[in-house]
Design an enzyme around this catalytic site. Structure first.
Site, mmCIF file in Angstrom:
data_model
loop_
_atom_site.group_PDB
_atom_site.id
_atom_site.type_symbol
_atom_site.label_atom_id
_atom_site.label_comp_id
_atom_site.label_asym_id
_atom_site.label_seq_id
_atom_site.Cartn_x
_atom_site.Cartn_y
_atom_site.Cartn_z
ATOM 1 N N LEU A 1 -34.982 50.279 -90.113
ATOM 2 C CA LEU A 1 -34.839 51.435 -89.231
ATOM 3 C C LEU A 1 -35.807 52.567 -89.548
ATOM 4 O O LEU A 1 -35.408 53.730 -89.606
ATOM 5 C CB LEU A 1 -33.385 51.923 -89.233
ATOM 6 N N GLN B 1 -44.660 34.510 -95.233
ATOM 7 C CA GLN B 1 -43.455 34.483 -96.062
ATOM 8 C C GLN B 1 -43.018 33.031 -96.253
ATOM 9 O O GLN B 1 -42.813 32.307 -95.279
ATOM 10 C CB GLN B 1 -42.335 35.266 -95.377
ATOM 11 N N GLY C 1 -40.269 46.797 -88.410
ATOM 12 C CA GLY C 1 -39.811 45.527 -87.858
ATOM 13 C C GLY C 1 -39.582 45.572 -86.357
ATOM 14 O O GLY C 1 -40.502 45.408 -85.551
ATOM 15 N N ARG D 1 -39.725 39.240 -101.604
ATOM 16 C CA ARG D 1 -38.728 40.036 -100.877
ATOM 17 C C ARG D 1 -37.367 39.786 -101.501
ATOM 18 O O ARG D 1 -36.967 38.634 -101.694
ATOM 19 C CB ARG D 1 -38.715 39.688 -99.388
ATOM 20 N N TYR E 1 -30.657 33.727 -98.283
ATOM 21 C CA TYR E 1 -31.264 32.392 -98.247
ATOM 22 C C TYR E 1 -31.289 31.801 -99.672
ATOM 23 O O TYR E 1 -30.812 32.418 -100.615
ATOM 24 C CB TYR E 1 -32.633 32.445 -97.549
HETATM 25 C C1 LIG Z 1 -36.028 38.822 -84.739
HETATM 26 C C2 LIG Z 1 -35.974 39.075 -86.221
HETATM 27 C C3 LIG Z 1 -36.323 38.057 -87.093
HETATM 28 C C4 LIG Z 1 -36.315 38.271 -88.483
HETATM 29 N N1 LIG Z 1 -36.755 37.298 -89.329
HETATM 30 C C5 LIG Z 1 -36.916 37.567 -90.644
HETATM 31 C C6 LIG Z 1 -37.586 36.648 -91.495
HETATM 32 O O1 LIG Z 1 -38.096 35.610 -91.066
HETATM 33 N N2 LIG Z 1 -37.673 36.966 -92.818
HETATM 34 C C7 LIG Z 1 -37.187 38.141 -93.323
HETATM 35 O O2 LIG Z 1 -37.290 38.384 -94.515
HETATM 36 N N3 LIG Z 1 -36.587 39.048 -92.511
HETATM 37 C C8 LIG Z 1 -36.468 38.801 -91.196
HETATM 38 N N4 LIG Z 1 -35.959 39.751 -90.364
HETATM 39 C C9 LIG Z 1 -35.634 41.086 -90.925
HETATM 40 C C10 LIG Z 1 -36.825 42.034 -90.749
HETATM 41 O O3 LIG Z 1 -37.941 41.611 -91.511
HETATM 42 C C11 LIG Z 1 -36.452 43.469 -91.173
HETATM 43 O O4 LIG Z 1 -36.151 43.468 -92.544
HETATM 44 C C12 LIG Z 1 -35.276 44.017 -90.376
HETATM 45 O O5 LIG Z 1 -35.463 43.793 -88.983
HETATM 46 C C13 LIG Z 1 -35.068 45.511 -90.628
HETATM 47 O O6 LIG Z 1 -36.212 46.250 -90.273
HETATM 48 P P1 LIG Z 1 -36.297 47.053 -88.850
HETATM 49 O O7 LIG Z 1 -35.119 47.988 -88.803
HETATM 50 O O8 LIG Z 1 -37.611 47.794 -88.918
HETATM 51 O O9 LIG Z 1 -36.247 46.053 -87.764
HETATM 52 C C14 LIG Z 1 -35.918 39.543 -88.992
HETATM 53 C C15 LIG Z 1 -35.544 40.537 -88.093
HETATM 54 C C16 LIG Z 1 -35.593 40.338 -86.735
HETATM 55 C C17 LIG Z 1 -35.244 41.475 -85.802
#
Ligand SMILES: Cc1cc2nc3c(=O)[nH]c(=O)nc-3n(C[C@H](O)[C@H](O)[C@H](O)COP(=O)(O)O)c2cc1C
Length: 367
Positions: free
Chosen positions: A300, A99, A322, A229, A181
């Site tokens: 989620l 990314q 995630g 994204r 961002y």
């Molecule tokens: C530790 C952490 C770091 C993240 N860093 C990014 C990132 O670098 N770029 C991004 O687009 N989203 C980032 N996210 C968001 C995740 O890509 C994802 O969209 C979000 O956690 C929701 O999905 P989940 O419920 O499956 O965790 C991050 C999330 C977490 C938990």
């Protein structure tokens, strides 16, 4: 009916199924360079069976980092250590993605596990930039508003980073235009109050995203897919909204984007989001249907049945796992097994493969 275990072809790249790991910052880099942590972290998820692994937000410029500990692709010396990670991912039969990001006014802050605030110069922080001189929120320093020539330079930084991503052996690039961002800051009227060609109308607010996408697409090999994204909504009245997202995605499709990774929020710290299982899938479904472009959904999604249902019901083409992937790196391997598929077990682990599962074996030798 398409299901989650079915392969997904994007240009010349084939994902072995439709379970992917989204970008997740590890805050473990120094001067943009990956550490042993990155090699182990991403390598483990590739062994765990993900079809696509998107490396975390990787900055196109030093001041485009969220924290001083983010990965970067702003100079050629960063290519070789990232190539090692991409190679390890590919050797496990997964697709290696990265990314590309610029944090804008949300840059220069402390690591994700600390209180979120701007760092001083002594602490390693820097002066941030944005479409307008509006701070993100409490604890965040005011950014400087970008001049036209600085905006043009940022387009060039995305292009140069994409060139380096290709040299490092990544097979997909995702442009980060979500989560508040820099590119999202330009999209949203709540962060973008410019009155030049980059602010005001929908056409002007989307200009930078369109310029970055077109320029990266021209640089990024024709045979490789380009992802973007977005945050489908700011979750705030008067902010960026789902109707605008649909319209933007229609345009991105014509610019050669292959898949939209649909998230939401991140622009306004006080926005309330109805967070719950699959709370963003409706946005992916709508963009997929109304803009006619493949989508990924995230947020989620934690069970194999839920992931399969999303694909079977046409809500998204790809499912991103995630935080569940942080809890359990073997989630995809176990999901494939739970859904009755054929798991790809690394040969080193074959003796541990559950009875009845068949390995396609020796996948390392294909890469
Ligand atoms: C530790 C952490 C770091 C993240 N860093 C990014 C990132 O670098 N770029 C991004 O687009 N989203 C980032 N996210 C968001 C995740 O890509 C994802 O969209 C979000 O956690 C929701 O999905 P989940 O419920 O499956 O965790 C991050 C999330 C977490 C938990």
């Amino acid at each position: 009916m398409t299901h989650v275990l079915e392969a997904l072809k994007l240009r010349d790249v084939v994902l072995r199924h439709r379970i992917a790991m989204p970008a997740m910052c590890q805050y473990s880099a120094r001067d943009g360079m990956p550490s042993d942590w990155h090699l182990v972290h991403y390598g483990t998820r590739a062994v765990g069976g993900f079809a696509l692994i998107n490396l975390e937000a990787t900055a196109v410029a030093p001041e485009g980092r969220i924290t001083p500990y983010d990965l970067g692709l702003w100079h050629d010396g960063q290519v070789a250590p990232l190539a090692r990670i991409a190679q390890l991912i590919r050797a496990q039969g997964a697709v290696a993605g990265v990314q590309l990001a610029h944090a804008g006014r949300k840059g220069g802050i402390a690591a994700g596990w600390e209180a979120q605030r701007s760092l001083t110069a002594d602490e390693g922080g820097w002066t941030t930039c944005a479409p307008s001189a509006l701070a993100y929120g409490e604890g965040y320093a005011s950014p400087t508003a970008l001049m036209a020539d600085e905006i043009a330079a940022i387009v060039g930084q995305f292009v140069a980073a994409a060139r380096r991503a290709c040299a490092a052996g990544f097979q997909t690039v995702e442009i980060h235009a979500a989560h508040g961002y820099l590119l999202h800051q330009f999209l949203s009227p709540l962060a973008n109050q410019r009155n030049d060609a980059y602010g005001g109308s929908f056409e002007n607010r989307t200009r930078l995203v369109r310029e970055v996408v077109a320029a990266v697409r021209a640089e990024w090999p024709e045979r490789l897919p380009l992802l973007v994204r977005i945050s489908a909504t700011d979750w705030v009245d008067g902010g960026w909204c789902v109707e605008e997202s649909v319209e933007l995605c229609r345009i991105l499709k014509t610019l050669g984007v292959d898949l939209i990774d649909v998230s939401s929020g991140g622009l306004i710290p006080t926005a309330t989001m109805p967070v719950g299982p699959g709370f963003q899938t409706g946005f992916a479904e709508r963009i997929r249907r109304e803009a006619g472009i493949p989508t990924a959904t995230v947020g989620l999604i934690t069970t194999p049945a839920q992931a399969d249902h999303i694909v079977r019901t046409g809500q998204a083409d790809l499912v991103m796992i995630g935080r569940e992937a942080l809890r359990n790196p073997y989630w995809p391997m176990q999901a494939v097994q739970a859904l009755g598929g054929i798991g790809e077990w690394p040969r080193q682990y074959l003796r541990a493969a559950p009875l009845g599962t068949v390995s396609r074996q020796l996948i390392q030798e294909k890469a």
